[in-house]
Design a protein around this motif. Structure first.
Motif, PDB file in Angstrom:
ATOM      1  N   LYS A 189      22.963   9.640 -10.042  1.00 24.44           N
ATOM      2  CA  LYS A 189      22.480  10.157  -8.755  1.00 24.44           C
ATOM      3  C   LYS A 189      21.618  11.381  -8.993  1.00 24.44           C
ATOM      4  O   LYS A 189      22.114  12.407  -9.456  1.00 24.44           O
ATOM      5  CB  LYS A 189      23.663  10.510  -7.857  1.00 24.44           C
ATOM      6  CG  LYS A 189      24.218   9.314  -7.133  1.00 24.44           C
ATOM      7  CD  LYS A 189      25.275   9.685  -6.141  1.00 24.44           C
ATOM      8  CE  LYS A 189      25.847   8.420  -5.511  1.00 24.44           C
ATOM      9  NZ  LYS A 189      26.972   8.690  -4.641  1.00 24.44           N
ATOM     10  N   PRO A 190      20.337  11.315  -8.708  1.00 22.84           N
ATOM     11  CA  PRO A 190      19.446  12.451  -8.963  1.00 22.84           C
ATOM     12  C   PRO A 190      19.821  13.670  -8.120  1.00 22.84           C
ATOM     13  O   PRO A 190      20.288  13.537  -6.983  1.00 22.84           O
ATOM     14  CB  PRO A 190      18.063  11.934  -8.553  1.00 22.84           C
ATOM     15  CG  PRO A 190      18.192  10.469  -8.460  1.00 22.84           C
ATOM     16  CD  PRO A 190      19.617  10.190  -8.107  1.00 22.84           C
ATOM     17  N   CYS A 210      18.818  16.980  -6.030  1.00 20.67           N
ATOM     18  CA  CYS A 210      17.691  17.470  -5.227  1.00 20.67           C
ATOM     19  C   CYS A 210      17.675  18.985  -5.229  1.00 20.67           C
ATOM     20  O   CYS A 210      18.729  19.621  -5.158  1.00 20.67           O
ATOM     21  CB  CYS A 210      17.787  16.947  -3.795  1.00 20.67           C
ATOM     22  SG  CYS A 210      17.330  15.231  -3.687  1.00 20.67           S
ATOM     23  N   LYS A 252       1.167   5.410  -2.154  1.00 19.84           N
ATOM     24  CA  LYS A 252       0.998   6.639  -1.346  1.00 19.84           C
ATOM     25  C   LYS A 252       1.962   7.711  -1.823  1.00 19.84           C
ATOM     26  O   LYS A 252       3.140   7.448  -2.064  1.00 19.84           O
ATOM     27  CB  LYS A 252       1.285   6.336   0.133  1.00 19.84           C
ATOM     28  CG  LYS A 252       0.043   6.151   0.955  1.00 19.84           C
ATOM     29  CD  LYS A 252       0.366   6.201   2.416  1.00 19.84           C
ATOM     30  CE  LYS A 252      -0.862   6.174   3.270  1.00 19.84           C
ATOM     31  NZ  LYS A 252      -1.807   7.257   3.032  1.00 19.84           N
ATOM     32  N   SER A 253       1.455   8.926  -1.956  1.00 16.87           N
ATOM     33  CA  SER A 253       2.316  10.011  -2.431  1.00 16.87           C
ATOM     34  C   SER A 253       3.156  10.554  -1.266  1.00 16.87           C
ATOM     35  O   SER A 253       2.777  10.459  -0.100  1.00 16.87           O
ATOM     36  CB  SER A 253       1.475  11.125  -3.045  1.00 16.87           C
ATOM     37  OG  SER A 253       0.469  11.514  -2.154  1.00 16.87           O
ATOM     38  N   ILE A 254       4.297  11.126  -1.658  1.00 14.15           N
ATOM     39  CA  ILE A 254       5.214  11.732  -0.684  1.00 14.15           C
ATOM     40  C   ILE A 254       4.811  13.193  -0.534  1.00 14.15           C
ATOM     41  O   ILE A 254       4.435  13.842  -1.515  1.00 14.15           O
ATOM     42  CB  ILE A 254       6.665  11.594  -1.176  1.00 14.15           C
ATOM     43  CG1 ILE A 254       7.021  10.104  -1.282  1.00 14.15           C
ATOM     44  CG2 ILE A 254       7.636  12.312  -0.253  1.00 14.15           C
ATOM     45  CD1 ILE A 254       8.336   9.825  -1.962  1.00 14.15           C
ATOM     46  N   LEU A 263       7.379   9.338  -6.789  1.00 13.20           N
ATOM     47  CA  LEU A 263       8.712   9.234  -7.390  1.00 13.20           C
ATOM     48  C   LEU A 263       8.880   7.882  -8.059  1.00 13.20           C
ATOM     49  O   LEU A 263       8.356   6.873  -7.579  1.00 13.20           O
ATOM     50  CB  LEU A 263       9.792   9.393  -6.312  1.00 13.20           C
ATOM     51  CG  LEU A 263       9.816  10.704  -5.519  1.00 13.20           C
ATOM     52  CD1 LEU A 263      10.875  10.634  -4.428  1.00 13.20           C
ATOM     53  CD2 LEU A 263      10.087  11.876  -6.436  1.00 13.20           C
ATOM     54  N   SER A 264       9.630   7.876  -9.133  1.00  9.73           N
ATOM     55  CA  SER A 264       9.999   6.610  -9.771  1.00  9.73           C
ATOM     56  C   SER A 264      11.344   6.175  -9.197  1.00  9.73           C
ATOM     57  O   SER A 264      12.085   6.985  -8.636  1.00  9.73           O
ATOM     58  CB  SER A 264      10.083   6.791 -11.283  1.00  9.73           C
ATOM     59  OG  SER A 264      10.919   7.885 -11.580  1.00  9.73           O
ATOM     60  N   ARG A 265      11.632   4.905  -9.331  1.00  8.01           N
ATOM     61  CA  ARG A 265      12.876   4.372  -8.743  1.00  8.01           C
ATOM     62  C   ARG A 265      14.081   4.987  -9.452  1.00  8.01           C
ATOM     63  O   ARG A 265      14.112   5.075 -10.675  1.00  8.01           O
ATOM     64  CB  ARG A 265      12.928   2.851  -8.899  1.00  8.01           C
ATOM     65  CG  ARG A 265      11.786   2.136  -8.232  1.00  8.01           C
ATOM     66  CD  ARG A 265      12.219   1.440  -6.973  1.00  8.01           C
ATOM     67  NE  ARG A 265      11.054   0.867  -6.309  1.00  8.01           N
ATOM     68  CZ  ARG A 265      10.809   1.009  -5.033  1.00  8.01           C
ATOM     69  NH1 ARG A 265      11.645   1.663  -4.256  1.00  8.01           N
ATOM     70  NH2 ARG A 265       9.733   0.483  -4.503  1.00  8.01           N
ATOM     71  N   PRO A 266      15.097   5.382  -8.705  1.00  7.90           N
ATOM     72  CA  PRO A 266      16.249   6.008  -9.363  1.00  7.90           C
ATOM     73  C   PRO A 266      17.136   4.968 -10.049  1.00  7.90           C
ATOM     74  O   PRO A 266      17.201   3.818  -9.627  1.00  7.90           O
ATOM     75  CB  PRO A 266      16.984   6.666  -8.183  1.00  7.90           C
ATOM     76  CG  PRO A 266      16.599   5.869  -6.984  1.00  7.90           C
ATOM     77  CD  PRO A 266      15.215   5.340  -7.237  1.00  7.90           C
ATOM     78  N   LEU A 315      13.195  12.554 -10.476  1.00 10.94           N
ATOM     79  CA  LEU A 315      12.491  11.288 -10.234  1.00 10.94           C
ATOM     80  C   LEU A 315      10.973  11.467 -10.170  1.00 10.94           C
ATOM     81  O   LEU A 315      10.248  10.495 -10.050  1.00 10.94           O
ATOM     82  CB  LEU A 315      12.947  10.664  -8.900  1.00 10.94           C
ATOM     83  CG  LEU A 315      14.432  10.336  -8.760  1.00 10.94           C
ATOM     84  CD1 LEU A 315      14.708   9.791  -7.361  1.00 10.94           C
ATOM     85  CD2 LEU A 315      14.870   9.339  -9.812  1.00 10.94           C
ATOM     86  N   MET A 325       0.816  -1.222   0.000  1.00  8.88           N
ATOM     87  CA  MET A 325       0.000   0.000   0.000  1.00  8.88           C
ATOM     88  C   MET A 325       0.846   1.267   0.000  1.00  8.88           C
ATOM     89  O   MET A 325       0.411   2.312  -0.440  1.00  8.88           O
ATOM     90  CB  MET A 325      -0.974  -0.011   1.175  1.00  8.88           C
ATOM     91  CG  MET A 325      -0.342   0.061   2.528  1.00  8.88           C
ATOM     92  SD  MET A 325      -1.486  -0.255   3.892  1.00  8.88           S
ATOM     93  CE  MET A 325      -2.593   1.109   3.804  1.00  8.88           C
ATOM     94  N   MET A 326       2.085   1.174   0.479  1.00  9.85           N
ATOM     95  CA  MET A 326       2.936   2.369   0.527  1.00  9.85           C
ATOM     96  C   MET A 326       3.432   2.790  -0.855  1.00  9.85           C
ATOM     97  O   MET A 326       3.781   3.955  -1.062  1.00  9.85           O
ATOM     98  CB  MET A 326       4.148   2.114   1.428  1.00  9.85           C
ATOM     99  CG  MET A 326       3.828   2.210   2.878  1.00  9.85           C
ATOM    100  SD  MET A 326       3.284   3.865   3.313  1.00  9.85           S
ATOM    101  CE  MET A 326       3.148   3.709   5.072  1.00  9.85           C
ATOM    102  N   ASP A 327       3.466   1.831  -1.795  1.00 12.69           N
ATOM    103  CA  ASP A 327       3.959   2.154  -3.146  1.00 12.69           C
ATOM    104  C   ASP A 327       3.050   3.167  -3.826  1.00 12.69           C
ATOM    105  O   ASP A 327       3.501   3.951  -4.665  1.00 12.69           O
ATOM    106  CB  ASP A 327       4.036   0.875  -3.994  1.00 12.69           C
ATOM    107  CG  ASP A 327       5.043  -0.113  -3.423  1.00 12.69           C
ATOM    108  OD1 ASP A 327       4.951  -1.315  -3.719  1.00 12.69           O
ATOM    109  OD2 ASP A 327       5.930   0.342  -2.659  1.00 12.69           O
TER     110      ASP A 327
END
Lengths: 212, 182
Positions: free
Chosen positions: A187-188, A190, A114-116, A179-182, A162, A110-112
């Motif tokens: 290295k993204p 910020c 959920k938005s940040i 976010l998508s997986r990096p 991301l 369920m956490m996948d």
């Protein structure tokens, strides 16, 4: 007739200091009557004889009580009987089982979904020259005047490379994104993001700022 | 920058006295790697009486947290806990347990600056123009505070280190409410 204050008349003479108290003849007669009423009248006296005291003779005397002999017989010896005692049975004990001694766990995805969330920075800690610079940049980018831009909020840190979806809730002051997986090789970066609203057409605009 | 994994653990108690615990592990950007939750637990009247005031702490830390942390496949480098009742488990696991919070005060001069409050607590300025972060460890693990500070500073450059705790709390509330309805 209840005593009351003697009515007086006060006249004010011009040319003389203060006031002068004047009593009339009728006032003096009233005063004499009041004085007469205040004197107590003599109380009435009457002599009454007391009741005559007589001696009372008791005619009835105490009666004689007759005594009788009562025969007391010997008590019979009490009977004693042996009580049969049965051996105690073993008491059964019960173990109370707590329901949460062993708790199971489950994996959940369920956490996948959920938005940040990012909350707005408190702008009281942001120096005004920097805020002014941000608004100027927004205005220049959207070709509007400085006063046409209203700053909504600043959010950080955000891995902008991301982001797959982003939503600004200007009423609650929150920025929500997924976010998508990096990529492990890359290295993204910020950044800090600033959002504003154009007064001309109510459009939301954003600019990207360095993190520090 | 090393790629840290951060763990977040919490317990939710609903109005109907249903307890649910959950643990989330994220990467250094806050992206979930693993989320585990316990089965909903409803202590009986007898259990509430027998445990008394110790029920809350026993369920949270000794029972649910232990079950979750043992089952996690993605082991975190740092575990963020909501309160100090979880500190009793620090001896059983090989990563530091830390309490994080926002300090409502003026920012420290520059990122990286810190202010020691006690041997096991400090304020750390992670990013500029925002409030410092409070970092607190178990008193017995006070020597780990320096390394924890370094980890939190690195993580704070790429994620909001406190935000995932609110996600865990929301998820647990949903789980507890759903179990109450069924």
């Amino acid at each position: 007739m209840s005593p009351r204050s003697i009515p007086t008349k006060e006249f004010k003479f011009t040319g003389l200091p203060g006031t002068v108290r004047v009593e009339t003849m009728a006032d003096r007669e009233l005063e004499s009557k009041l004085v007469a009423l205040e004197q107590p009248e003599p109380a009435a006296r009457e002599v009454k004889p007391f009741l005559v005291v007589r001696v009372v003779e008791s005619k009835i005397g105490p009666e004689k009580v007759t005594a009788r002999n009562v025969k007391i017989s010997k008590m019979a010896a009490p009977k004693v009987s042996r009580l049969k005692l049965e051996p105690l049975k073993s008491v059964k004990g019960h173990l109370f089982k707590f329901s949460f001694r062993e708790i199971g766990t489950s994996f959940s995805g369920m956490m996948d979904k959920k938005s940040i969330t990012r909350e707005m920075l408190d702008l009281k800690y942001y120096p005004y020259p920097l805020l002014s610079e941000i608004i100027s940049e927004m205005a220049e980018k959207n070709q509007v005047g400085f006063s046409q831009v209203k700053l909504v909020g600043i959010f950080d840190p955000i891995p902008s490379e991301l982001i797959s979806s982003i939503k600004l809730d200007s009423y609650s002051g929150k920025l929500k994104f997924t976010l998508s997986r990096p990529d492990r090789k890359k290295k993204p970066r910020c950044v800090r993001m600033a959002y504003g609203r154009l007064r001309t057409d109510d459009r939301i605009v954003q600019i990207v700022l360095p993190l520090n | 920058m090393p790629e840290y994994k951060v763990g977040y653990i919490d317990t939710y108690r609903s109005d109907r006295n249903v307890f649910v615990g959950g643990a989330l592990v994220t990467d250094c950007y806050g992206i979930p790697l693993e989320f585990r939750h316990t089965d909903p637990v409803s202590p009986t009247k007898m259990e509430q009486i027998l445990y008394g005031k110790a029920l809350d702490r026993y369920l949270k830390a000794d029972t649910m947290a232990n079950a979750l942390l043992k089952e996690l496949s993605a082991k975190p480098d740092l575990l963020v806990v909501p309160d100090e009742s979880y500190f009793t488990l620090t001896r059983s696991y090989h990563y530091p347990f830390v309490q994080l919070g926002v300090v409502r005060r003026e920012p420290l001069p520059k990122p990286g600056d810190f202010q020691e409050v006690s041997e096991n607590e400090m304020f750390l300025q992670v990013l500029s123009h925002r409030e410092p972060v409070r970092i607190r460890v178990d008193r017995k693990n006070a020597p780990t505070l320096v390394s924890v500070k370094g980890m939190v500073f690195e993580l704070g450059r790429t994620m909001d280190v406190i935000e995932p705790m609110s996600r865990v709390a929301d998820a647990l509330k949903t789980l507890a409410d759903d179990s109450g309805r069924s």
